[in-house]
Motif scaffolding. Structure first.
Motif, PDB file in Angstrom:
ATOM      1  N   LYS A  56       0.819  -1.214   0.000  1.00 31.48           N
ATOM      2  CA  LYS A  56       0.000   0.000   0.000  1.00 31.48           C
ATOM      3  C   LYS A  56       0.850   1.260   0.000  1.00 31.48           C
ATOM      4  O   LYS A  56       0.447   2.297  -0.534  1.00 31.48           O
ATOM      5  CB  LYS A  56      -0.924  -0.010   1.225  1.00 31.48           C
ATOM      6  N   TYR A  57       2.023   1.177   0.605  1.00 32.39           N
ATOM      7  CA  TYR A  57       2.857   2.362   0.787  1.00 32.39           C
ATOM      8  C   TYR A  57       3.906   2.526  -0.306  1.00 32.39           C
ATOM      9  O   TYR A  57       4.668   3.491  -0.304  1.00 32.39           O
ATOM     10  CB  TYR A  57       3.527   2.318   2.164  1.00 32.39           C
ATOM     11  N   ILE A  65       8.254   9.346   3.744  1.00 36.59           N
ATOM     12  CA  ILE A  65       6.867   9.480   3.272  1.00 36.59           C
ATOM     13  C   ILE A  65       6.085   8.192   3.520  1.00 36.59           C
ATOM     14  O   ILE A  65       4.944   8.215   4.000  1.00 36.59           O
ATOM     15  CB  ILE A  65       6.852   9.840   1.774  1.00 36.59           C
ATOM     16  N   MET A  66       6.695   7.052   3.214  1.00 32.95           N
ATOM     17  CA  MET A  66       6.050   5.764   3.469  1.00 32.95           C
ATOM     18  C   MET A  66       5.749   5.585   4.949  1.00 32.95           C
ATOM     19  O   MET A  66       4.659   5.139   5.335  1.00 32.95           O
ATOM     20  CB  MET A  66       6.949   4.629   2.961  1.00 32.95           C
ATOM     21  N   ASP A  68       5.372   7.929   7.246  1.00 27.39           N
ATOM     22  CA  ASP A  68       4.325   8.862   7.684  1.00 27.39           C
ATOM     23  C   ASP A  68       2.937   8.306   7.379  1.00 27.39           C
ATOM     24  O   ASP A  68       2.012   8.401   8.198  1.00 27.39           O
ATOM     25  CB  ASP A  68       4.494  10.222   7.000  1.00 27.39           C
ATOM     26  N   ASN A  69       2.766   7.728   6.201  1.00 28.49           N
ATOM     27  CA  ASN A  69       1.478   7.146   5.839  1.00 28.49           C
ATOM     28  C   ASN A  69       1.138   5.943   6.710  1.00 28.49           C
ATOM     29  O   ASN A  69      -0.020   5.740   7.099  1.00 28.49           O
ATOM     30  CB  ASN A  69       1.482   6.747   4.365  1.00 28.49           C
ATOM     31  N   LEU A  70       2.152   5.137   7.032  1.00 30.67           N
ATOM     32  CA  LEU A  70       1.942   4.002   7.929  1.00 30.67           C
ATOM     33  C   LEU A  70       1.533   4.479   9.319  1.00 30.67           C
ATOM     34  O   LEU A  70       0.623   3.915   9.938  1.00 30.67           O
ATOM     35  CB  LEU A  70       3.210   3.155   8.009  1.00 30.67           C
ATOM     36  N   GLU A  72      -0.038   7.122  10.133  1.00 34.40           N
ATOM     37  CA  GLU A  72      -1.429   7.593  10.096  1.00 34.40           C
ATOM     38  C   GLU A  72      -2.408   6.424  10.161  1.00 34.40           C
ATOM     39  O   GLU A  72      -3.388   6.456  10.925  1.00 34.40           O
ATOM     40  CB  GLU A  72      -1.669   8.413   8.831  1.00 34.40           C
ATOM     41  N   ASP A  73      -2.130   5.374   9.382  1.00 33.89           N
ATOM     42  CA  ASP A  73      -3.014   4.207   9.398  1.00 33.89           C
ATOM     43  C   ASP A  73      -3.010   3.521  10.757  1.00 33.89           C
ATOM     44  O   ASP A  73      -4.062   3.106  11.260  1.00 33.89           O
ATOM     45  CB  ASP A  73      -2.580   3.203   8.321  1.00 33.89           C
ATOM     46  N   LYS A 103       3.777  10.600  15.035  1.00 34.48           N
ATOM     47  CA  LYS A 103       3.028  11.210  13.936  1.00 34.48           C
ATOM     48  C   LYS A 103       3.920  11.607  12.768  1.00 34.48           C
ATOM     49  O   LYS A 103       3.510  11.538  11.622  1.00 34.48           O
ATOM     50  CB  LYS A 103       2.277  12.452  14.439  1.00 34.48           C
ATOM     51  N   SER A 104       5.130  12.002  13.037  1.00 31.22           N
ATOM     52  CA  SER A 104       6.027  12.475  11.993  1.00 31.22           C
ATOM     53  C   SER A 104       7.341  11.706  12.033  1.00 31.22           C
ATOM     54  O   SER A 104       8.034  11.717  13.054  1.00 31.22           O
ATOM     55  CB  SER A 104       6.297  13.976  12.165  1.00 31.22           C
ATOM     56  N   THR A 105       7.660  11.039  10.931  1.00 30.04           N
ATOM     57  CA  THR A 105       8.921  10.292  10.858  1.00 30.04           C
ATOM     58  C   THR A 105      10.114  11.225  11.049  1.00 30.04           C
ATOM     59  O   THR A 105      11.078  10.879  11.746  1.00 30.04           O
ATOM     60  CB  THR A 105       9.028   9.584   9.502  1.00 30.04           C
TER      61      THR A 105
END
Length: 371
Positions: A56-57, A65-66, A68-70, A72-73, A103-105
């Motif tokens: 998904k990432y 970026i990957m 950060d999206n993880l 969030e999920d 929340k932020s890598t």
């Protein structure tokens, strides 16, 4: 002086069913895994866990970026335990999920926020190279910098490392080769680290011996013979991971980071490009130090004269995976100075653990020689 530490509980199972039953996988568990792997080995069991496919990432190794999206999920999942099933990419990504209010890598890797562990992590490697299942290190590409960065804190130790050799069955030969060579480099670099102790050296030497003997059998009997040695390679990777987690990696890993970051060369393959060149330089600059002990050990395994160690090592490894010139990855001549500057600026953690402390000019010479 700290001699040795291993915080992760290491377990081994014959198959995934045994693992699922012992750990009672179900509601409240967050599983990060590749889709193909999950469907083949886990989908037949009706798990009530939250399953997120790494695909998904995006493809390739971790980026901020990957991650950060993880994050969030995961923050939307209300899960309380993390299970990472995959190679170094999956495990490194999953490690930051154990932290409170992540929340932020970028904030996490630059330590701008408190780094408090509040959740357990079970790491199940599906390659035989990274050793991430027993380390406190997460590595990601910082996209703004075009280089990789590592975060090493005790909060990132997995609580359990679970070894299931059958999960290596579908690993393509190229990825098997790259990961196993990476494990060899972990073992050798950690052996040469100034932080090495008699304890870490035992793990390093056993991993070196197991991997090189395994490679020799593959060359002799064919690539398909690796199937009978997955347990051996997975164990050797784990031993090397324990060694480098205590003693650290060095200049090989440092020099590979810009290549991976800018041209997206996989971690193990990138390390392989610099491996023997760095160790030849070590031998040239300080031949009577510990490198002499290592070279004698390697000569015994490779059955060659000590002066021919790196010739024979290259002959063996090139039959496992062919190396390329750096320009074949897209690297340009003007990158040489930029890469050396990046290593000096961003990889001091690794350079401090090298056998020889290279100058920027010496790093440039190594890059240029491989260009």
């Amino acid at each position: 002086m700290n001699l040795f530490m291993e915080k992760t509980d290491i377990k081994k199972f014959n198959n995934t069913k045994e693992f699922i039953e012992e750990f009672k996988i179900g509601e409240g568990d967050f599983i990060l895994v590749s889709k193909g792997l999950y469907e083949k080995y886990f989908n037949q069991i009706d798990l009530k866990a939250t399953v997120i496919y790494k695909n998904k990432y995006g493809n390739g190794e971790p980026t901020d970026i990957m991650m950060d999206n993880l994050l969030e999920d995961f923050n939307n999942s209300n899960c309380t335990r993390i299970i990472a099933i995959g190679g170094g990419t999956v495990i490194d990504m999953a490690k930051i999920l154990v932290l409170k209010n992540g929340k932020s890598t970028e904030d996490i890797f630059y330590k701008r926020v408190p780094l408090e562990k509040v959740r357990p992590l079970i790491a199940i490697p599906t390659t035989c190279g990274t050793g991430s299942e027993v380390s406190n290190i997460s590595v990601t590409e910082m996209t703004k910098l075009n280089t990789k960065m590592g975060l090493a804190i005790d909060e990132l130790y997995p609580d359990y490392a679970v070894l299931i050799p059958e999960l290596l069955t579908d690993l393509p030969d190229k990825f098997f080769a790259a990961s196993a060579i990476d494990a060899l480099i972990h073992a050798i670099e950690s052996y040469m680290s100034p932080k090495a102790t008699i304890y870490t050296e035992l793990y390093s030497k056993e991993a070196i011996n197991m991997i090189l003997e395994g490679f020799q059998k593959i060359v002799q009997n064919g690539k398909e013979s690796r199937i009978t040695m997955h347990d051996k390679f997975l164990t050797a990777s784990n031993l090397a991971g324990i060694a480098f987690n205590n003693a650290g990696n060095g200049a090989v890993h440092a020099m590979s980071s810009p290549l991976s970051g800018k041209y997206h060369v996989s971690h193990g393959e990138a390390n392989y490009q610099f491996f023997t060149a760095v160790f030849k330089e070590y031998t040239e600059k300080n031949p009577t130090g510990k490198i002499n002990v290592l070279n004698k050990y390697l000569s015994t395994i490779l059955n060659c004269d000590i002066n021919d160690v790196y010739i024979k090592l290259e002959e063996l490894l090139d039959k496992i995976m062919v190396r390329k010139n750096l320009k074949e990855y897209g690297m340009k001549e003007e990158d040489i100075e930029d890469f050396a500057e990046s290593v000096i600026k961003n990889q001091q953690r690794l350079l401090s653990q090298a056998y020889i402390k290279f100058t920027k000019e010496e790093l440039e010479d190594i890059y240029r020689g491989l260009f």
